[in-house]
Scaffold this motif. Structure first.
Motif, PDB file in Angstrom:
ATOM      1  N   PHE A  89       3.586  -3.706  -4.132  1.00 18.12           N
ATOM      2  CA  PHE A  89       3.807  -4.585  -2.990  1.00 18.12           C
ATOM      3  C   PHE A  89       4.954  -5.551  -3.258  1.00 18.12           C
ATOM      4  O   PHE A  89       5.716  -5.879  -2.342  1.00 18.12           O
ATOM      5  CB  PHE A  89       2.529  -5.357  -2.642  1.00 18.12           C
ATOM      6  CG  PHE A  89       2.672  -6.167  -1.386  1.00 18.12           C
ATOM      7  CD1 PHE A  89       2.733  -5.555  -0.146  1.00 18.12           C
ATOM      8  CD2 PHE A  89       2.775  -7.555  -1.445  1.00 18.12           C
ATOM      9  CE1 PHE A  89       2.889  -6.300   1.016  1.00 18.12           C
ATOM     10  CE2 PHE A  89       2.929  -8.307  -0.298  1.00 18.12           C
ATOM     11  CZ  PHE A  89       2.979  -7.677   0.944  1.00 18.12           C
ATOM     12  N   LEU A  90       5.092  -6.008  -4.502  1.00 22.61           N
ATOM     13  CA  LEU A  90       6.212  -6.889  -4.836  1.00 22.61           C
ATOM     14  C   LEU A  90       7.538  -6.172  -4.607  1.00 22.61           C
ATOM     15  O   LEU A  90       8.493  -6.750  -4.069  1.00 22.61           O
ATOM     16  CB  LEU A  90       6.101  -7.358  -6.286  1.00 22.61           C
ATOM     17  CG  LEU A  90       5.087  -8.479  -6.538  1.00 22.61           C
ATOM     18  CD1 LEU A  90       4.934  -8.728  -8.031  1.00 22.61           C
ATOM     19  CD2 LEU A  90       5.500  -9.774  -5.824  1.00 22.61           C
ATOM     20  N   ARG A  91       7.619  -4.910  -5.025  1.00 20.70           N
ATOM     21  CA  ARG A  91       8.836  -4.141  -4.750  1.00 20.70           C
ATOM     22  C   ARG A  91       9.051  -4.006  -3.245  1.00 20.70           C
ATOM     23  O   ARG A  91      10.180  -4.103  -2.755  1.00 20.70           O
ATOM     24  CB  ARG A  91       8.713  -2.730  -5.359  1.00 20.70           C
ATOM     25  CG  ARG A  91       8.885  -2.670  -6.850  1.00 20.70           C
ATOM     26  CD  ARG A  91       8.968  -1.198  -7.263  1.00 20.70           C
ATOM     27  NE  ARG A  91       8.540  -1.028  -8.637  1.00 20.70           N
ATOM     28  CZ  ARG A  91       7.841   0.000  -9.081  1.00 20.70           C
ATOM     29  NH1 ARG A  91       7.466   0.950  -8.233  1.00 20.70           N
ATOM     30  NH2 ARG A  91       7.516   0.088 -10.350  1.00 20.70           N
ATOM     31  N   ARG A  92       7.968  -3.816  -2.546  1.00 20.50           N
ATOM     32  CA  ARG A  92       8.037  -3.611  -1.097  1.00 20.50           C
ATOM     33  C   ARG A  92       8.598  -4.847  -0.396  1.00 20.50           C
ATOM     34  O   ARG A  92       9.445  -4.735   0.497  1.00 20.50           O
ATOM     35  CB  ARG A  92       6.628  -3.281  -0.582  1.00 20.50           C
ATOM     36  CG  ARG A  92       6.565  -2.813   0.866  1.00 20.50           C
ATOM     37  CD  ARG A  92       5.155  -2.317   1.152  1.00 20.50           C
ATOM     38  NE  ARG A  92       4.973  -1.911   2.525  1.00 20.50           N
ATOM     39  CZ  ARG A  92       5.301  -0.736   3.022  1.00 20.50           C
ATOM     40  NH1 ARG A  92       5.870   0.162   2.227  1.00 20.50           N
ATOM     41  NH2 ARG A  92       5.088  -0.447   4.283  1.00 20.50           N
ATOM     42  N   ILE A  93       8.123  -6.029  -0.777  1.00 15.10           N
ATOM     43  CA  ILE A  93       8.583  -7.225  -0.079  1.00 15.10           C
ATOM     44  C   ILE A  93       9.976  -7.654  -0.539  1.00 15.10           C
ATOM     45  O   ILE A  93      10.716  -8.280   0.233  1.00 15.10           O
ATOM     46  CB  ILE A  93       7.570  -8.388  -0.206  1.00 15.10           C
ATOM     47  CG1 ILE A  93       7.343  -8.794  -1.660  1.00 15.10           C
ATOM     48  CG2 ILE A  93       6.279  -8.056   0.497  1.00 15.10           C
ATOM     49  CD1 ILE A  93       6.491 -10.041  -1.792  1.00 15.10           C
ATOM     50  N   ALA A  95      12.330  -5.493  -1.173  1.00 17.00           N
ATOM     51  CA  ALA A  95      13.161  -4.623  -0.335  1.00 17.00           C
ATOM     52  C   ALA A  95      13.210  -5.146   1.101  1.00 17.00           C
ATOM     53  O   ALA A  95      14.271  -5.153   1.739  1.00 17.00           O
ATOM     54  CB  ALA A  95      12.617  -3.193  -0.359  1.00 17.00           C
ATOM     55  N   LEU A  96      12.056  -5.604   1.602  1.00 17.26           N
ATOM     56  CA  LEU A  96      12.006  -6.133   2.970  1.00 17.26           C
ATOM     57  C   LEU A  96      12.863  -7.378   3.096  1.00 17.26           C
ATOM     58  O   LEU A  96      13.566  -7.570   4.102  1.00 17.26           O
ATOM     59  CB  LEU A  96      10.560  -6.447   3.346  1.00 17.26           C
ATOM     60  CG  LEU A  96      10.323  -6.865   4.805  1.00 17.26           C
ATOM     61  CD1 LEU A  96      10.626  -5.704   5.748  1.00 17.26           C
ATOM     62  CD2 LEU A  96       8.876  -7.332   5.004  1.00 17.26           C
ATOM     63  N   PHE A  97      12.807  -8.243   2.078  1.00 17.55           N
ATOM     64  CA  PHE A  97      13.622  -9.456   2.115  1.00 17.55           C
ATOM     65  C   PHE A  97      15.113  -9.114   2.126  1.00 17.55           C
ATOM     66  O   PHE A  97      15.897  -9.739   2.855  1.00 17.55           O
ATOM     67  CB  PHE A  97      13.308 -10.347   0.915  1.00 17.55           C
ATOM     68  CG  PHE A  97      14.072 -11.647   0.917  1.00 17.55           C
ATOM     69  CD1 PHE A  97      13.622 -12.729   1.654  1.00 17.55           C
ATOM     70  CD2 PHE A  97      15.256 -11.768   0.195  1.00 17.55           C
ATOM     71  CE1 PHE A  97      14.335 -13.919   1.673  1.00 17.55           C
ATOM     72  CE2 PHE A  97      15.974 -12.952   0.211  1.00 17.55           C
ATOM     73  CZ  PHE A  97      15.509 -14.032   0.953  1.00 17.55           C
ATOM     74  N   ALA A  98      15.495  -8.123   1.335  1.00 14.89           N
ATOM     75  CA  ALA A  98      16.901  -7.709   1.295  1.00 14.89           C
ATOM     76  C   ALA A  98      17.351  -7.186   2.660  1.00 14.89           C
ATOM     77  O   ALA A  98      18.434  -7.531   3.154  1.00 14.89           O
ATOM     78  CB  ALA A  98      17.103  -6.648   0.219  1.00 14.89           C
ATOM     79  N   ALA A 116       8.666 -11.305   4.452  1.00 12.23           N
ATOM     80  CA  ALA A 116       8.674 -11.041   3.011  1.00 12.23           C
ATOM     81  C   ALA A 116       8.212 -12.274   2.239  1.00 12.23           C
ATOM     82  O   ALA A 116       7.410 -12.164   1.295  1.00 12.23           O
ATOM     83  CB  ALA A 116      10.075 -10.625   2.571  1.00 12.23           C
ATOM     84  N   ILE A 117       8.680 -13.442   2.645  1.00 12.90           N
ATOM     85  CA  ILE A 117       8.257 -14.684   1.980  1.00 12.90           C
ATOM     86  C   ILE A 117       6.763 -14.909   2.191  1.00 12.90           C
ATOM     87  O   ILE A 117       6.030 -15.253   1.252  1.00 12.90           O
ATOM     88  CB  ILE A 117       9.072 -15.878   2.523  1.00 12.90           C
ATOM     89  CG1 ILE A 117      10.545 -15.722   2.137  1.00 12.90           C
ATOM     90  CG2 ILE A 117       8.513 -17.198   1.992  1.00 12.90           C
ATOM     91  CD1 ILE A 117      11.473 -16.703   2.816  1.00 12.90           C
ATOM     92  N   ARG A 329       9.956   3.192   1.582  1.00 15.29           N
ATOM     93  CA  ARG A 329       8.954   3.844   0.721  1.00 15.29           C
ATOM     94  C   ARG A 329       9.584   4.287  -0.605  1.00 15.29           C
ATOM     95  O   ARG A 329       8.962   4.173  -1.668  1.00 15.29           O
ATOM     96  CB  ARG A 329       8.350   5.044   1.457  1.00 15.29           C
ATOM     97  CG  ARG A 329       7.189   5.699   0.715  1.00 15.29           C
ATOM     98  CD  ARG A 329       6.590   6.831   1.536  1.00 15.29           C
ATOM     99  NE  ARG A 329       5.480   7.451   0.833  1.00 15.29           N
ATOM    100  CZ  ARG A 329       4.222   7.023   0.859  1.00 15.29           C
ATOM    101  NH1 ARG A 329       3.920   5.963   1.585  1.00 15.29           N
ATOM    102  NH2 ARG A 329       3.269   7.632   0.195  1.00 15.29           N
ATOM    103  N   ALA A 330      10.814   4.779  -0.545  1.00 14.04           N
ATOM    104  CA  ALA A 330      11.494   5.235  -1.762  1.00 14.04           C
ATOM    105  C   ALA A 330      11.704   4.078  -2.734  1.00 14.04           C
ATOM    106  O   ALA A 330      11.481   4.217  -3.944  1.00 14.04           O
ATOM    107  CB  ALA A 330      12.838   5.868  -1.396  1.00 14.04           C
ATOM    108  N   VAL A 331      12.097   2.911  -2.209  1.00 18.63           N
ATOM    109  CA  VAL A 331      12.294   1.740  -3.062  1.00 18.63           C
ATOM    110  C   VAL A 331      10.954   1.250  -3.612  1.00 18.63           C
ATOM    111  O   VAL A 331      10.858   0.868  -4.778  1.00 18.63           O
ATOM    112  CB  VAL A 331      13.006   0.615  -2.275  1.00 18.63           C
ATOM    113  CG1 VAL A 331      13.061  -0.662  -3.093  1.00 18.63           C
ATOM    114  CG2 VAL A 331      14.399   1.048  -1.871  1.00 18.63           C
ATOM    115  N   THR A 332       9.925   1.275  -2.761  1.00 11.74           N
ATOM    116  CA  THR A 332       8.603   0.798  -3.185  1.00 11.74           C
ATOM    117  C   THR A 332       8.052   1.614  -4.347  1.00 11.74           C
ATOM    118  O   THR A 332       7.565   1.061  -5.340  1.00 11.74           O
ATOM    119  CB  THR A 332       7.623   0.851  -2.002  1.00 11.74           C
ATOM    120  OG1 THR A 332       8.086  -0.007  -0.951  1.00 11.74           O
ATOM    121  CG2 THR A 332       6.228   0.414  -2.433  1.00 11.74           C
TER     122      THR A 332
END
Length: 343
Positions: A89-93, A95-98, A116-117, A329-332
């Motif tokens: 989930f940390l990777r997911r957010i 990526a979302l923040f970016a 994301a925050i 999903r790939a980044v997560t």
């Protein structure tokens, strides 16, 4: 049985995401294209009043709520599979923040970076009891709603989604019909009272949202009161919208009729970003005429919805997920997921 339910896609959430996307764009385009102030008693003036009574803060609340549910589902499914849900989930957010950081350069009112925050702040609440999360969320919604602060409302709305996910409401809709009917009726009554109250402060002429001026300007005071009340009652009206849609979707005929909405919602990230791209293209085209009216923004939104719904339906016939969902999903998971459907 419970583990099987966790792996199943909850279609009604896709319908709700699609529904939220339908409404969000009508306010985003106003901030991006800054249409001219409508003339008094014009069609544009009537449309502006409609937006700030029935759209502003309503669909954003639904989108925020759904982000919270999505967080719960993601974490629960990841942990059930034996993965480290927190790391994923940390990777997911991140990526979302970016994505949101880049997106805000073109759409100042964008929500992804803020989500994301809020997602980062939400992590400790995952282990809290559902009743505690529900109580904190409701207190936050009431408190920040009373202050008329849309930005601060975001987190308790997301936390409410987490709590509803913990209660497994959307997995048990069939057994909760009476409760949903009662909830929807109550929210409709409260919405009617809230909207009646907001109408009492309806500005006598068209306005620029959050106008600047003298603090003692009676018209400015009235505009700000009108807008603040709209934010305050937003979650209530949103809840009524969600309740109505859930009840309608219990009918198979309605599910079939609104099926395009489901495809729209399954590609929510792709379509949210695509809305911005198409608005920017439309703005470039309209710059030739020098001005943009409120009604022109309405027609642009309808055209964008038609384009993106058709795109979503065709894309998902060929692929498993939207292009941005695939990238996310790939980044997560730090691996390339399959995209093309097997024929």
């Amino acid at each position: 049985m419970e583990n099987t339910q966790l792996q199943q896609r909850i279609d009604i959430l896709d319908y709700l995401r699609g529904f939220a996307l339908l409404g969000i764009i009508f306010m985003n385009i106003i901030s991006m294209m800054s249409p001219e102030l409508p003339a008094l008693n014009s069609q544009d003036a009537a449309y502006q009043r409609f937006l700030y009574l029935f759209v502003e803060g309503r669909f954003y609340s639904i989108f925020s709520f759904l982000f919270g549910i999505g967080f719960y589902i993601f974490m629960t499914r990841a942990l059930a599979k034996g993965n480290n849900g927190y790391t994923l989930f940390l990777r997911r957010i991140v990526a979302l923040f970016a994505i949101g950081f880049i997106h805000q350069m073109y759409q100042p009112g964008e929500a992804l970076a803020l989500y994301a925050i809020c997602g980062l702040l939400l992590i400790p609440f995952y282990k809290l009891p559902k009743h505690i999360n529900l109580l904190i969320a409701l207190i936050g919604i009431i408190g920040f709603g009373y202050l008329g602060n849309k930005l601060l409302l975001t987190f308790p709305l997301i936390l409410l989604g987490l709590a509803v996910g913990q209660f497994r409401v959307f997995e048990r809709l069939a057994s909760l019909q009476k409760h949903i009917w009662g909830f929807t009726i109550i929210m409709l009554l409260l919405s009617a009272v809230g909207l009646w109250y907001q109408v009492q402060y309806l500005p006598s002429k068209p306005f620029i949202p959050f106008m600047l001026g003298g603090v003692l300007d009676p018209f400015l005071i009235q505009v700000n009161q009108f807008l603040n009340i709209g934010i305050m009652i937003g979650p209530i009206v949103s809840a009524a919208f969600v309740g109505i849609l859930i009840l309608l979707l219990q009918l198979r005929a309605v599910q079939t009729l609104l099926a395009p909405l489901k495809y729209y919602g399954r590609m929510a990230l792709t379509n949210y970003l695509s809305q911005t791209v198409l608005i920017l293209l439309a703005a470039q085209w309209l710059q030739q005429s020098g001005t943009t009216t409120y009604m022109q923004t309405f027609y642009i939104c309808l055209a964008i919805h038609l384009i993106l719904i058709l795109f979503s339906m065709v894309w998902l016939r060929l692929f498993k997920m939207g292009p941005m969902e695939w990238l996310w999903r790939a980044v997560t998971y730090m691996q390339v997921p399959p995209l093309l459907k097997k024929i």
